[in-house]
Write a protein that holds these residues in place. Structure first.
Motif, PDB file in Angstrom:
ATOM      1  N   THR A 158       0.838  -1.200   0.000  1.00  0.00           N
ATOM      2  CA  THR A 158       0.000   0.000   0.000  1.00  0.00           C
ATOM      3  C   THR A 158       0.870   1.247   0.000  1.00  0.00           C
ATOM      4  N   GLY A 159       1.928   1.238   0.820  1.00  0.00           N
ATOM      5  CA  GLY A 159       2.839   2.380   0.854  1.00  0.00           C
ATOM      6  C   GLY A 159       3.491   2.635  -0.493  1.00  0.00           C
ATOM      7  N   GLN A 160       3.951   1.575  -1.139  1.00  0.00           N
ATOM      8  CA  GLN A 160       4.579   1.728  -2.457  1.00  0.00           C
ATOM      9  C   GLN A 160       3.582   2.270  -3.478  1.00  0.00           C
ATOM     10  N   LEU A 161       2.370   1.705  -3.450  1.00  0.00           N
ATOM     11  CA  LEU A 161       1.367   2.094  -4.441  1.00  0.00           C
ATOM     12  C   LEU A 161       0.909   3.535  -4.254  1.00  0.00           C
ATOM     13  N   ILE A 162       0.623   3.939  -3.022  1.00  0.00           N
ATOM     14  CA  ILE A 162       0.106   5.292  -2.794  1.00  0.00           C
ATOM     15  C   ILE A 162       1.144   6.350  -3.155  1.00  0.00           C
ATOM     16  N   GLU A 167       2.662  10.381  -7.121  1.00  0.00           N
ATOM     17  CA  GLU A 167       3.691  11.004  -7.962  1.00  0.00           C
ATOM     18  C   GLU A 167       3.317  10.938  -9.439  1.00  0.00           C
ATOM     19  N   ARG A 168       2.814   9.795  -9.882  1.00  0.00           N
ATOM     20  CA  ARG A 168       2.504   9.626 -11.309  1.00  0.00           C
ATOM     21  C   ARG A 168       1.427  10.586 -11.778  1.00  0.00           C
ATOM     22  N   LEU A 169       0.381  10.754 -10.974  1.00  0.00           N
ATOM     23  CA  LEU A 169      -0.738  11.606 -11.378  1.00  0.00           C
ATOM     24  C   LEU A 169      -0.678  13.003 -10.764  1.00  0.00           C
ATOM     25  N   GLN A 170       0.409  13.285 -10.017  1.00  0.00           N
ATOM     26  CA  GLN A 170       0.569  14.606  -9.381  1.00  0.00           C
ATOM     27  C   GLN A 170      -0.690  14.991  -8.600  1.00  0.00           C
ATOM     28  N   LEU A 173      -1.324  14.749  -2.725  1.00  0.00           N
ATOM     29  CA  LEU A 173      -1.814  14.248  -1.438  1.00  0.00           C
ATOM     30  C   LEU A 173      -0.848  14.651  -0.323  1.00  0.00           C
ATOM     31  N   SER A 174      -1.384  15.039   0.814  1.00  0.00           N
ATOM     32  CA  SER A 174      -0.524  15.432   1.936  1.00  0.00           C
ATOM     33  C   SER A 174       0.157  14.204   2.515  1.00  0.00           C
ATOM     34  N   GLN A 175       1.331  14.410   3.110  1.00  0.00           N
ATOM     35  CA  GLN A 175       2.054  13.303   3.725  1.00  0.00           C
ATOM     36  C   GLN A 175       1.276  12.727   4.904  1.00  0.00           C
ATOM     37  N   ASP A 176       0.543  13.565   5.624  1.00  0.00           N
ATOM     38  CA  ASP A 176      -0.263  13.062   6.738  1.00  0.00           C
ATOM     39  C   ASP A 176      -1.336  12.090   6.234  1.00  0.00           C
ATOM     40  N   TYR A 177      -1.990  12.448   5.135  1.00  0.00           N
ATOM     41  CA  TYR A 177      -3.033  11.589   4.568  1.00  0.00           C
ATOM     42  C   TYR A 177      -2.433  10.283   4.051  1.00  0.00           C
ATOM     43  N   ILE A 178      -1.304  10.388   3.377  1.00  0.00           N
ATOM     44  CA  ILE A 178      -0.623   9.197   2.865  1.00  0.00           C
ATOM     45  C   ILE A 178      -0.267   8.254   4.009  1.00  0.00           C
ATOM     46  N   GLN A 179       0.311   8.808   5.080  1.00  0.00           N
ATOM     47  CA  GLN A 179       0.687   7.971   6.217  1.00  0.00           C
ATOM     48  C   GLN A 179      -0.541   7.359   6.883  1.00  0.00           C
ATOM     49  N   SER A 180      -1.632   8.107   6.918  1.00  0.00           N
ATOM     50  CA  SER A 180      -2.861   7.572   7.502  1.00  0.00           C
ATOM     51  C   SER A 180      -3.359   6.365   6.710  1.00  0.00           C
ATOM     52  N   ILE A 181      -3.275   6.429   5.389  1.00  0.00           N
ATOM     53  CA  ILE A 181      -3.684   5.296   4.561  1.00  0.00           C
ATOM     54  C   ILE A 181      -2.788   4.091   4.814  1.00  0.00           C
ATOM     55  N   THR A 310     -13.699  -2.641 -14.219  1.00  0.00           N
ATOM     56  CA  THR A 310     -14.919  -3.320 -13.752  1.00  0.00           C
ATOM     57  C   THR A 310     -14.843  -3.508 -12.237  1.00  0.00           C
ATOM     58  N   PHE A 311     -13.799  -4.233 -11.777  1.00  0.00           N
ATOM     59  CA  PHE A 311     -13.609  -4.382 -10.335  1.00  0.00           C
ATOM     60  C   PHE A 311     -12.795  -3.240  -9.743  1.00  0.00           C
ATOM     61  N   PHE A 312     -11.800  -2.761 -10.508  1.00  0.00           N
ATOM     62  CA  PHE A 312     -10.782  -1.870  -9.950  1.00  0.00           C
ATOM     63  C   PHE A 312     -10.705  -0.531 -10.691  1.00  0.00           C
ATOM     64  N   ASP A 313     -10.284   0.496  -9.965  1.00  0.00           N
ATOM     65  CA  ASP A 313     -10.027   1.821 -10.532  1.00  0.00           C
ATOM     66  C   ASP A 313      -8.961   1.679 -11.618  1.00  0.00           C
ATOM     67  N   PRO A 314      -9.267   2.021 -12.878  1.00  0.00           N
ATOM     68  CA  PRO A 314      -8.312   1.810 -13.977  1.00  0.00           C
ATOM     69  C   PRO A 314      -6.975   2.518 -13.763  1.00  0.00           C
ATOM     70  N   ALA A 315      -7.018   3.752 -13.246  1.00  0.00           N
ATOM     71  CA  ALA A 315      -5.780   4.514 -13.058  1.00  0.00           C
ATOM     72  C   ALA A 315      -4.890   3.874 -12.000  1.00  0.00           C
ATOM     73  N   ILE A 316      -5.497   3.345 -10.956  1.00  0.00           N
ATOM     74  CA  ILE A 316      -4.709   2.700  -9.893  1.00  0.00           C
ATOM     75  C   ILE A 316      -4.081   1.412 -10.411  1.00  0.00           C
TER      76      ILE A 316
END
Length: 324
Positions: A158-162, A167-170, A173-181, A310-316
């Motif tokens: 999850t950390g790698q993906l977020i 970064e890819r889509l600019q 996201l705040s670092q606090d939000y990223i760490q919360s995820i 269909t199941f997943f967000d295409p961009a993710i």
């Protein structure tokens, strides 16, 4: 000492004035009261007399780097009083160049004596939150001896993906939000603690009745989380628990609305749940489960690609395929 600096000693906060070599030239009454050192006892000593190993070397490095360039610096120290007690202080140090000589004026505020709340360094706060959420997650799923490995893999991926997706889509996201995820991702399946083992680890296909019970686990998980939240009733975990609620409740929703428990579609599914959904499915496919064998990485990626949009967000999915 330069007379023009003496008005600083009238401040209500603790004040210390040193020369360019950090030798103490004067302190005020508040400084004496906090540290337990009288002015006479401390004059002439280097300011590091109060230093402890609990303040990181990087903090001192940044301080000296700024002061050597005659720049002001602010930070947090963990110092030791004369009686051995520790005290946490927020300090601002300002250089003054007067008649060719450099002086440093430090203004301390003792964090233990703030009117409300408690100070915890950001790194320590983050570490405590992560550790406690991990313990909670493992405790809820203690029946499965392999669960800790799964939870840890989900959290790491999850950390790698977020980070990669941000970064890819600019996304900004705040670092606090990223760490919360990242912290909250480990809680995604705590509701399975309310599912009977005979259903949870059944090697064959589930009946329609068993499927209904399995699909209740997000709601069970949210109920567990809300009980924890009610007991804590503290801002310390507020962000993590809000994000965890979204992940627990919605990580089985699907992009086309065919998921559960609320059949949310597309961007109605919370972003953090869409992230964890991809990671959780990938790790489940590439791990041994009672009802399936391990899939190799390419087969698992093929499944994600097949259900992209269909199941997943295409961009993710696009970002995820890049990082794995």
């Amino acid at each position: 000492m330069e007379e023009s600096l003496k008005p600083f000693l009238l401040l209500s906060d603790a004040v210390i004035i040193t020369d360019i070599n950090h030798r103490i030239l004067d302190v005020n009454k508040t400084y004496e009261d906090i540290t337990g050192y009288s002015r006479e006892q401390i004059l002439g000593f280097r300011a590091g007399i109060l230093k402890t190993r609990l303040t990181s070397e990087s903090t001192y490095h940044e301080m000296h780097k700024a002061l050597n360039q005659l720049l002001s610096w602010s930070g947090v120290f963990v110092n030791k009083k004369r009686n051995g007690e520790l005290w946490h202080s927020s300090i601002s140090i300002t250089p003054f160049l007067i008649n060719g000589d450099t002086y440093y004026v430090g203004v301390f505020r003792e964090l233990e004596h703030l009117q409300e709340g408690i100070y915890i360094a950001e790194g320590r706060r983050s570490g405590i939150q992560a550790a406690l959420l991990k313990v909670l997650a493992i405790s809820c799923e203690i029946r499965d001896p392999a669960i800790e490995e799964h939870l840890t893999r989900v959290q790491q991926l999850t950390g790698q993906l977020i980070h990669a997706h941000n970064e890819r889509l600019q996304l900004g996201l705040s670092q606090d939000y990223i760490q919360s995820i990242i912290h909250a991702s480990i809680m995604h399946d705590i509701g399975k603690s309310g599912v009977p083992e005979g259903i949870l680890y059944k090697p064959g296909p589930l009946t329609s009745y068993e499927r209904i019970i399995i699909e209740m686990h997000p709601l069970i998980g949210v109920d567990i989380l809300e009980k924890i939240n009610a007991e804590l009733d503290d801002d310390f975990f507020k962000e993590e628990l809000n994000v965890a609620k979204n992940i627990i409740l919605s990580h089985h929703e699907k992009w086309d609305g065919s998921g559960y428990p609320h059949q949310l579609k597309a961007n109605d599914i919370p972003f953090e749940a869409r992230i964890v959904s991809v990671v959780d499915v990938y790790d489940a496919l590439t791990s041994r489960r009672p009802y399936k064998e391990i899939w190799d990485k390419q087969k698992a990626i093929g499944f994600l690609r097949e259900h992209q949009g269909t199941f997943f967000d295409p961009a993710i999915i696009d970002t995820f395929v890049q990082i794995v």
